[in-house]
Write an enzyme that holds these catalytic residues in place. Structure first.
Site, mmCIF file in Angstrom:
data_model
loop_
_atom_site.group_PDB
_atom_site.id
_atom_site.type_symbol
_atom_site.label_atom_id
_atom_site.label_comp_id
_atom_site.label_asym_id
_atom_site.label_seq_id
_atom_site.Cartn_x
_atom_site.Cartn_y
_atom_site.Cartn_z
ATOM 1 C CD GLU A 299 -2.833 -0.966 -0.139
ATOM 2 O OE1 GLU A 299 -2.893 0.090 -0.791
ATOM 3 O OE2 GLU A 299 -3.333 -2.027 -0.520
HETATM 4 C C1 LIG Z 1 2.984 -9.728 0.598
HETATM 5 C C2 LIG Z 1 2.769 -8.675 -0.437
HETATM 6 C C3 LIG Z 1 1.487 -8.438 -0.921
HETATM 7 C C4 LIG Z 1 1.276 -7.486 -1.913
HETATM 8 N N1 LIG Z 1 0.002 -7.322 -2.416
HETATM 9 C C5 LIG Z 1 -0.173 -6.531 -3.512
HETATM 10 C C6 LIG Z 1 -1.449 -6.496 -4.186
HETATM 11 O O1 LIG Z 1 -2.424 -7.130 -3.768
HETATM 12 N N2 LIG Z 1 -1.557 -5.740 -5.302
HETATM 13 C C7 LIG Z 1 -0.515 -5.029 -5.814
HETATM 14 O O2 LIG Z 1 -0.684 -4.379 -6.832
HETATM 15 N N3 LIG Z 1 0.704 -5.050 -5.205
HETATM 16 C C8 LIG Z 1 0.895 -5.783 -4.063
HETATM 17 N N4 LIG Z 1 2.124 -5.825 -3.449
HETATM 18 C C9 LIG Z 1 3.223 -5.050 -4.009
HETATM 19 C C10 LIG Z 1 3.608 -3.852 -3.173
HETATM 20 O O3 LIG Z 1 2.601 -2.886 -3.193
HETATM 21 C C11 LIG Z 1 4.965 -3.356 -3.692
HETATM 22 O O4 LIG Z 1 5.927 -4.315 -3.291
HETATM 23 C C12 LIG Z 1 5.312 -1.980 -3.189
HETATM 24 O O5 LIG Z 1 4.480 -1.026 -3.807
HETATM 25 C C13 LIG Z 1 6.761 -1.598 -3.456
HETATM 26 O O6 LIG Z 1 7.121 -1.818 -4.802
HETATM 27 P P1 LIG Z 1 8.467 -2.661 -5.120
HETATM 28 O O7 LIG Z 1 8.403 -3.918 -4.355
HETATM 29 O O8 LIG Z 1 8.617 -2.727 -6.580
HETATM 30 O O9 LIG Z 1 9.628 -1.790 -4.479
HETATM 31 P P2 LIG Z 1 10.374 -0.526 -5.150
HETATM 32 O O10 LIG Z 1 9.366 0.419 -5.709
HETATM 33 O O11 LIG Z 1 11.447 -1.012 -6.036
HETATM 34 O O12 LIG Z 1 11.014 0.152 -3.853
HETATM 35 C C14 LIG Z 1 12.200 -0.350 -3.242
HETATM 36 C C15 LIG Z 1 12.694 0.696 -2.218
HETATM 37 O O13 LIG Z 1 12.967 1.933 -2.885
HETATM 38 C C16 LIG Z 1 12.202 2.996 -2.328
HETATM 39 N N5 LIG Z 1 11.779 3.903 -3.403
HETATM 40 C C17 LIG Z 1 11.272 3.551 -4.612
HETATM 41 N N6 LIG Z 1 10.998 4.659 -5.331
HETATM 42 C C18 LIG Z 1 11.320 5.724 -4.560
HETATM 43 C C19 LIG Z 1 11.253 7.153 -4.724
HETATM 44 N N7 LIG Z 1 10.765 7.690 -5.824
HETATM 45 N N8 LIG Z 1 11.662 7.924 -3.685
HETATM 46 C C20 LIG Z 1 12.126 7.385 -2.551
HETATM 47 N N9 LIG Z 1 12.214 6.056 -2.333
HETATM 48 C C21 LIG Z 1 11.820 5.235 -3.322
HETATM 49 C C22 LIG Z 1 11.019 2.323 -1.634
HETATM 50 O O14 LIG Z 1 10.520 3.104 -0.556
HETATM 51 C C23 LIG Z 1 11.648 1.002 -1.147
HETATM 52 O O15 LIG Z 1 12.284 1.220 0.084
HETATM 53 C C24 LIG Z 1 2.363 -6.733 -2.419
HETATM 54 C C25 LIG Z 1 3.637 -6.939 -1.912
HETATM 55 C C26 LIG Z 1 3.857 -7.901 -0.950
HETATM 56 C C27 LIG Z 1 5.252 -8.130 -0.458
#
Ligand SMILES: Cc1cc2nc3c(=O)[nH]c(=O)nc-3n(C[C@H](O)[C@H](O)[C@H](O)COP(=O)(O)OP(=O)(O)OC[C@H]3O[C@@H](n4cnc5c(N)ncnc54)[C@H](O)[C@@H]3O)c2cc1C
Length: 526
Positions: free
Chosen positions: A407
């Site tokens: 989220e």
């Molecule tokens: C158990 C689980 C359930 C989930 N359920 C859903 C679901 O039902 N539907 C769905 O769509 N998604 C779901 N997700 C996905 C989740 O919403 C994403 O993992 C999350 O949005 C982060 O994206 P990412 O993993 O690609 O991390 P990234 O976006 O790659 O981020 C990695 C790190 O970089 C930081 N970062 C990235 N961009 C920036 C920026 N511009 N400025 C500062 N910091 C930044 C982040 O804060 C984080 O610390 C789920 C994830 C998990 C683990």
């Protein structure tokens, strides 16, 4: 192991005395008490018993379909049978129309009983809200009744391999095809993307209708049921489920949309706006997951510490350091719940949208942290036994850890607060929070925190790069909010069945006020 006991008195105290739910048209305190007691009994008797076995067994992918652990299907059938799926759905569509506050109470109790179960069922109210806001009358008539009756459970499909925090990179395409749309692409991390407990699955999917260079403006929202109207399966396949640190019973799916038939919900290009209706609701729900797990961790630690004898024949809760840890967890859980309820009631009342805009990221991030910290501190209370699976603190820790990640990561929320919101409409959201804090009865803790917060805001307004200091700012803001909320809680202590406990927790938070000055110092140094 201490069986789950829903914190009914604490929840009702906060909803009524601190959250101010009585200002919402249609909120009936008597009915809320009755329903909460009823659901608490259901969660304790039916949902909680599947939590630990579900964690051990886990969800599996077999022959292209997800199988949930034993007991989930039966528990869900009982949940449906008792009408819990339609609690907040409008009566015109087969629901009970009971409002989001009751939905939130139920959701928190569900999480305390079994977070994996909560995640399977807790998107339904947000889906219905989104359809009510953006769906056509025909879509409402076709999609809401199966969600309200529990025939369908929903998913929220945003994330892709290249698009996590940055949704402008979503590649899943939607193409018009003879009056319908066809979706093609891959979504990952989709909670409940497939399961075997509901008859159908209702996917809400963010897909690209515009060009890649349109960024988020080229995204639209689609309704994509797992089966077509004639009963044939839609072209949505689950290709894997993730192996995770926790939430083993909750399938986190990779989905392939292979020309899946879908319907546009809302206007083309307005997908993210529509999805935000769902996400804002889900963010407060995530905050309540933190609260539910913090309260559960406190209950386990408190019960254990009252029975464990060490050191001069005393139960360990009579040792100062253990008493401190217990009081800190208790205060964190009570305060976090109050903060989430205030945000929720502000959302439902709709009378201060800037305050809601400000509070939503703060409660999401703060309450997620509160759940994680509570689980960690509770483990410490139990000593070596805290580290064992037997007492379930390890599962709470593993399960709630994700709340800071999904989220919107806590980091992204911190950046949104210290960056975008600071400047939006000349700081209207910040002004709304300043008015909110100033409207509280002054206390030394609040005065100190509020002064630090105002200095931090001024520091951000000098035009410094918010990136490295956004998280300390969010922390400081949450602590200021917490100090304000605790002036209300302390003043209402006599309305709680255990006023001494409330006053003890209030004293813990008052002592933590100096931490806001440390956050400020960290920001200025950063
Ligand atoms: C158990 C689980 C359930 C989930 N359920 C859903 C679901 O039902 N539907 C769905 O769509 N998604 C779901 N997700 C996905 C989740 O919403 C994403 O993992 C999350 O949005 C982060 O994206 P990412 O993993 O690609 O991390 P990234 O976006 O790659 O981020 C990695 C790190 O970089 C930081 N970062 C990235 N961009 C920036 C920026 N511009 N400025 C500062 N910091 C930044 C982040 O804060 C984080 O610390 C789920 C994830 C998990 C683990």
């Amino acid at each position: 192991m201490k069986p789950f006991a829903a914190p009914v008195d604490d929840i009702l105290f906060t909803v009524e005395q601190i959250g101010g739910a009585s200002r919402l048209a249609g909120f009936d305190a008597e009915l809320a008490r009755e329903i909460t007691a009823h659901f608490a009994a259901f969660a304790e008797g039916v949902i909680a018993p599947i939590d630990a076995p579900g964690d051990r067994e886990g969800a599996r992918l077999e022959g292209g379909r997800v199988r949930l652990p034993a007991g989930f299907k039966t528990a869900y059938a009982a949940f449906v049978e008792q009408g819990w799926t339609g609690l907040t759905a409008p009566e015109a569509y087969g629901g009970q129309g009971l409002g989001a506050v009751l939905g939130a109470i139920v959701s928190e109790i569900e999480t305390g009983a079994c977070q994996a179960f909560n995640m399977l069922v807790n998107l339904t109210p947000g889906h219905i809200r989104t359809l009510m806001a953006f769906g056509t009358d025909d879509q409402k008539a076709r999609f809401i009744p199966p969600l309200a009756s529990g025939r369908w459970l929903g998913t929220m499909c945003l994330t892709e391999p290249g698009a996590g925090s940055d949704l402008s990179r979503v590649c899943t395409r939607a193409e018009p095809d003879g009056g319908v749309w066809k979706l093609s692409g891959e979504k990952i991390f989709i909670s409940g993307g497939d399961q075997d407990i509901s008859e159908g699955i209702f996917h809400l999917v963010l897909a690209r209708t515009g060009a890649p260079e349109d960024g988020v403006k080229g995204l639209s929202l689609f309704a994509c049921p797992s089966a077509l109207e004639d009963g044939t399966p839609n072209a949505v396949r689950v290709t894997r489920i993730e192996e995770k640190m926790g939430l083993h019973a909750q399938p986190t799916c990779q989905l392939v949309f292979d020309g899946a038939r879908a319907e546009l919900v809302g206007a083309p290009g307005a997908g993210l706006t529509a999805m935000f209706t769902l996400m804002n609701h889900a963010r407060i729900d995530v905050a309540l997951q933190g609260v539910g797990q913090a309260a559960r961790a406190h209950d386990i630690a408190r019960t254990y510490a009252a029975e464990r004898i060490q050191g001069r024949g005393r139960s360990i809760d009579r040792h100062g350091d253990v008493a401190r840890m217990l009081a800190e967890i208790d205060a964190a859980a009570l305060g976090a719940r109050a903060m989430a309820h205030i945000a929720l009631v502000t959302m439902e009342a709709g009378d201060d949208p800037w305050l809601l805009e400000f509070l939503t990221p703060v409660v999401k991030a703060h309450c997620a942290q509160a759940g994680m910290r509570a689980a960690e501190t509770a483990m410490q209370v139990l000593g070596g036994y805290g580290y064992l699976e037997e007492y379930r603190l390890s599962q709470i820790y593993r399960d709630i850890r994700v709340a800071a990640i999904y989220e919107g990561t806590n980091g992204i929320h911190a950046m949104g607060l210290a960056g975008r919101l600071l400047r939006l409409e000349n700081g209207a959201a910040f002004d709304a929070f300043a008015r909110f804090a100033a409207a509280h009865q002054p206390s030394p803790g609040l005065a100190r925190a509020f002064a630090a917060w105002k200095a931090a805001r001024a520091h951000l307004e000098t035009g410094v790069d918010p990136g490295p200091i956004a998280t300390p700012f969010l922390r400081l803001t949450a602590r200021t909010f917490e100090q304000a909320v605790w002036t209300r809680i302390a003043a209402a202590a006599d309305h709680h069945p255990d006023p001494t406990r409330i006053r003890r927790a209030a004293a813990v938070i008052a002592r933590q006020a100096a931490r806001t000055e440390a956050d400020l110092a960290e920001m200025i140094a950063g």
